[in-house]
Scaffold this active site. Structure first.
Site, PDB file in Angstrom:
ATOM      1  N   ASN A  43      52.878 -13.483 -30.459  1.00  0.00           N
ATOM      2  CA  ASN A  43      52.657 -13.747 -31.894  1.00  0.00           C
ATOM      3  C   ASN A  43      52.594 -12.438 -32.665  1.00  0.00           C
ATOM      4  O   ASN A  43      53.532 -11.632 -32.492  1.00  0.00           O
ATOM      5  CB  ASN A  43      51.535 -14.748 -32.190  1.00  0.00           C
ATOM      6  CG  ASN A  43      50.160 -14.459 -31.700  1.00  0.00           C
ATOM      7  OD1 ASN A  43      49.919 -14.405 -30.505  1.00  0.00           O
ATOM      8  ND2 ASN A  43      49.206 -14.297 -32.588  1.00  0.00           N
ATOM      9  N   ASP A  44      51.594 -12.178 -33.452  1.00  0.00           N
ATOM     10  CA  ASP A  44      51.642 -11.103 -34.453  1.00  0.00           C
ATOM     11  C   ASP A  44      52.187  -9.756 -33.956  1.00  0.00           C
ATOM     12  O   ASP A  44      51.854  -9.327 -32.853  1.00  0.00           O
ATOM     13  CB  ASP A  44      50.235 -10.763 -34.961  1.00  0.00           C
ATOM     14  CG  ASP A  44      49.406 -11.958 -35.318  1.00  0.00           C
ATOM     15  OD1 ASP A  44      49.927 -13.070 -35.288  1.00  0.00           O
ATOM     16  OD2 ASP A  44      48.224 -11.766 -35.616  1.00  0.00           O
TER      17      ASP A  44
ATOM     18  N   TRP B 152      50.095 -19.813 -26.561  1.00  0.00           N
ATOM     19  CA  TRP B 152      49.016 -18.870 -26.882  1.00  0.00           C
ATOM     20  C   TRP B 152      47.939 -18.949 -25.810  1.00  0.00           C
ATOM     21  O   TRP B 152      47.646 -20.025 -25.299  1.00  0.00           O
ATOM     22  CB  TRP B 152      48.439 -19.207 -28.262  1.00  0.00           C
ATOM     23  CG  TRP B 152      47.520 -18.149 -28.790  1.00  0.00           C
ATOM     24  CD1 TRP B 152      47.893 -17.036 -29.477  1.00  0.00           C
ATOM     25  CD2 TRP B 152      46.100 -18.099 -28.665  1.00  0.00           C
ATOM     26  NE1 TRP B 152      46.778 -16.286 -29.776  1.00  0.00           N
ATOM     27  CE2 TRP B 152      45.672 -16.914 -29.306  1.00  0.00           C
ATOM     28  CE3 TRP B 152      45.143 -18.923 -28.082  1.00  0.00           C
ATOM     29  CZ2 TRP B 152      44.330 -16.534 -29.375  1.00  0.00           C
ATOM     30  CZ3 TRP B 152      43.816 -18.552 -28.145  1.00  0.00           C
ATOM     31  CH2 TRP B 152      43.404 -17.369 -28.790  1.00  0.00           C
TER      32      TRP B 152
ATOM     33  N   SER C  75      44.724  -8.834 -32.799  1.00  0.00           N
ATOM     34  CA  SER C  75      45.604  -7.967 -33.594  1.00  0.00           C
ATOM     35  C   SER C  75      44.936  -6.690 -34.083  1.00  0.00           C
ATOM     36  O   SER C  75      43.715  -6.617 -34.208  1.00  0.00           O
ATOM     37  CB  SER C  75      46.143  -8.748 -34.790  1.00  0.00           C
ATOM     38  OG  SER C  75      47.134  -9.630 -34.328  1.00  0.00           O
TER      39      SER C  75
ATOM     40  N   ARG D 128      38.292  -9.534 -38.074  1.00  0.00           N
ATOM     41  CA  ARG D 128      39.376  -9.098 -37.185  1.00  0.00           C
ATOM     42  C   ARG D 128      40.578  -8.467 -37.902  1.00  0.00           C
ATOM     43  O   ARG D 128      40.650  -8.418 -39.108  1.00  0.00           O
ATOM     44  CB  ARG D 128      39.875 -10.291 -36.362  1.00  0.00           C
ATOM     45  CG  ARG D 128      40.414 -11.460 -37.178  1.00  0.00           C
ATOM     46  CD  ARG D 128      40.974 -12.513 -36.218  1.00  0.00           C
ATOM     47  NE  ARG D 128      41.463 -13.689 -36.878  1.00  0.00           N
ATOM     48  CZ  ARG D 128      40.743 -14.778 -37.136  1.00  0.00           C
ATOM     49  NH1 ARG D 128      39.467 -14.835 -36.814  1.00  0.00           N
ATOM     50  NH2 ARG D 128      41.284 -15.820 -37.743  1.00  0.00           N
ATOM     51  N   ASP D 129      41.518  -8.044 -37.067  1.00  0.00           N
ATOM     52  CA  ASP D 129      42.842  -7.541 -37.479  1.00  0.00           C
ATOM     53  C   ASP D 129      42.776  -6.232 -38.273  1.00  0.00           C
ATOM     54  O   ASP D 129      43.347  -6.122 -39.375  1.00  0.00           O
ATOM     55  CB  ASP D 129      43.611  -8.613 -38.293  1.00  0.00           C
ATOM     56  CG  ASP D 129      43.671  -9.948 -37.566  1.00  0.00           C
ATOM     57  OD1 ASP D 129      43.476  -9.960 -36.335  1.00  0.00           O
ATOM     58  OD2 ASP D 129      43.893 -10.977 -38.235  1.00  0.00           O
TER      59      ASP D 129
HETATM   60  C1  FRU Z   1      47.080 -14.254 -36.697  1.00  0.00           C
HETATM   61  C2  FRU Z   1      45.976 -14.219 -35.670  1.00  0.00           C
HETATM   62  C3  FRU Z   1      45.075 -13.032 -35.889  1.00  0.00           C
HETATM   63  C4  FRU Z   1      44.498 -12.808 -34.521  1.00  0.00           C
HETATM   64  C5  FRU Z   1      45.653 -13.154 -33.631  1.00  0.00           C
HETATM   65  C6  FRU Z   1      45.254 -13.788 -32.335  1.00  0.00           C
HETATM   66  O1  FRU Z   1      48.219 -14.928 -36.288  1.00  0.00           O
HETATM   67  O2  FRU Z   1      45.272 -15.439 -35.703  1.00  0.00           O
HETATM   68  O3  FRU Z   1      44.109 -13.231 -36.889  1.00  0.00           O
HETATM   69  O4  FRU Z   1      44.049 -11.491 -34.360  1.00  0.00           O
HETATM   70  O5  FRU Z   1      46.471 -14.040 -34.351  1.00  0.00           O
HETATM   71  O6  FRU Z   1      46.350 -13.931 -31.472  1.00  0.00           O
END
Ligand code: FRU
Length: 498
Positions: free
Chosen positions: A32-33, A57, A90, A160-161
């Site tokens: 993903n990201d 996931w 992320s 997060r992120d």
């Molecule tokens: C966005 C997200 C982020 C998180 C990640 C987990 O798509 O939900 O906020 O860090 O994916 O995989």
């Protein structure tokens, strides 16, 4: 023996089905990201949310790929593995040029700033904290910082992120962090000790879902030379809206502590369903000067169900960003990076043509990927369809209405679609500030990216046909259709192996 060989050929074929040529996708399993996008010593690095055990996931790691031109990627070993603090969500990466961390006594290296995520249980809520890892060998191996985590919060669960950059105006590191329904800004002199600066977002923009994956950067406005800051905020799927997860942006000012937006309307980065969690590359050299980003080309609504086998998800094309003032409104503009041009050559000239009402014009395009460019004469009002035929029975239709300045993409017959009800719904955009002048459409094995008027609007969509292309038909449904210029580009022989 031959039976076994036939069977493994079939499995291979299934695994390779839908695999893109121009877009990054993992060799195996889930993606993903985009994370830690950075340029360092002649290489672009793309880290990504990755579950190496399954094609859905799961426990997040940072996968890793490198590229010299942003288009052809080489996947390397996994960069970050989960540890006792949690899985690896992320985050971003920076070059610590001045050894502010003390990790690089000899020469500058890379620091990754990421979220450690721990699931909750009956007794404890989930926990998200920010941590560091560093690399002295161009991102090939990583050491986690002993003092992790470097930032936590007592009450916030969605925390997060982290996206970090060196702010030249204030000479310190700034972290933008997604904190539930807001973005929080922190500052630091060494990436280790962080101070809270401010929080942005309550009652601003769209709150359809949880706020995720922010990014903040500065632009010089093309028309005026003014400096403006742009804040990207992705918003998660709430299970209800027809759009699922998507990304909005705010334009405004940032004084090193507080971000102020200058508008009340919600601004979407992309009008398709498949561009999420996009963030920009760090440390692009000054002489290059570009702001480049890419997004995850999927949607949380159906990402786990898209019909690939053995691998799942891919990134959008890398796109160069700029900020323009159009009809008094600051707009983020995005165009595929110029490196992409090496992968194409113009083989079909559409040129200047008129198509009468009810007539159509067909171009044979039997290629693994291609680009269609059209410049439309705006003196005429019309409705026309661009039909991208993938196979005799599979097609995607792009409906253009130059009176309403609207574009609608219909992928209901594009191929495999039955994995999600939302995948069937049309995607559309209505331009409120100018006429439709140019359309650039890039079609890869399993995606269509449309850039309108030099990237003033973008629409990114996945598709799952049995084959990329068979032909393109322009059908004039109403009015007079005059195309001033047009062409189709197909793969150049350089670099590409299939
Ligand atoms: C966005 C997200 C982020 C998180 C990640 C987990 O798509 O939900 O906020 O860090 O994916 O995989």
């Amino acid at each position: 023996m031959t039976e076994i060989m036939e069977e493994s050929k079939l499995i291979n074929k299934q695994i390779e089905k839908y695999r893109p040529y121009l877009h990054f996708a993992p060799k195996e399993n889930w993606l993903n990201d985009p994370n830690g996008l950075i340029y360092f010593k002649g290489e672009y690095h793309l880290f990504f949310q990755h579950n190496p055990y399954d094609d859905v996931w799961g426990p997040m790691h940072w996968g890793h790929a490198v590229s010299k031109d942003l288009i052809s990627w080489e996947e390397l070993d996994i960069a970050l593995y989960p540890d006792e603090l949690g899985t690896i969500f992320s985050g971003s990466a920076v070059v610590d040029w001045n050894n502010t961390t003390g990790f690089f006594p000899d020469e500058p290296g890379l620091v990754a700033i990421f979220t450690h995520h721990r699931d909750g249980d009956d007794n404890n809520p989930a926990e998200q904290t920010q941590s560091l890892a560093y690399s002295t060998d161009n991102g090939r191996t990583w050491s986690k910082y002993q003092g992790n985590p470097v930032l936590s919060h007592e009450t916030k669960i969605d925390f997060r992120d982290p996206k970090v950059f060196w702010n030249e105006d204030t000479n310190n590191w700034i972290m933008t962090l997604a904190t539930g329904q807001s973005i929080s800004f922190y500052s630091s002199s060494n990436l280790i000790d962080w101070q809270f600066e401010s929080e942005f977002g309550h009652n601003k923009g769209s709150h359809d879902g949880v706020w995720e994956c922010p990014d903040l950067f500065k632009f010089k406005v093309q028309e005026t030379g003014d400096e403006k800051w742009v804040l990207f905020v992705s918003i998660g799927d709430n299970g209800q809206s027809d759009m699922g997860s998507r990304t909005q942006y705010f334009v405004g000012s940032f004084d090193g502590s507080v971000f102020k937006e200058e508008h009340e309307d919600v601004r979407w980065l992309d009008f398709g369903k498949d561009n999420y969690a996009g963030v920009s590359f760090s440390d692009i050299p000054k002489q290059d000067g570009r702001r480049i980003y890419l997004g995850w080309m999927s949607n949380w609504r159906y990402a786990n169900e898209v019909p690939t086998v053995g691998w799942r998800s891919q990134m959008t094309l890398p796109r160069e960003l700029s900020l323009r003032k159009i009809e008094g409104k600051h707009r983020v503009i995005q165009m595929p990076v110029r490196e992409l041009e090496h992968y194409f050559e113009r083989t079909i000239d559409i040129g200047k043509i008129n198509i009468d009402q009810g007539d159509n014009k067909k171009y044979k395009v039997n290629e693994p990927y291609y680009e269609l460019f059209l410049e439309i004469d705006q003196n005429e009002e019309n409705q026309f369809d661009i039909v991208l035929h993938h196979t005799p029975s599979m097609k995607t239709t792009i409906e253009v209405d130059t009176k309403c300045n609207s574009i609608t993409l219909n992928r209901a017959s594009s191929g495999k679609i039955d994995f999600s009800e939302m995948f069937l719904l049309e995607q559309s955009l209505k331009m409120d500030d100018s006429d439709i002048l140019t359309l650039q459409i890039i079609v890869d094995t399993s995606s269509i990216e449309i850039f309108i008027n030099g990237g003033t609007y973008a629409m990114t969509s996945l598709i799952f046909p049995d084959q990329t292309s068979q032909s393109v038909t322009l059908i004039n449904k109403q009015g007079k259709l005059s195309i001033n210029d047009g062409y189709i580009s197909t793969p150049s022989n350089k670099n590409i192996t299939y």
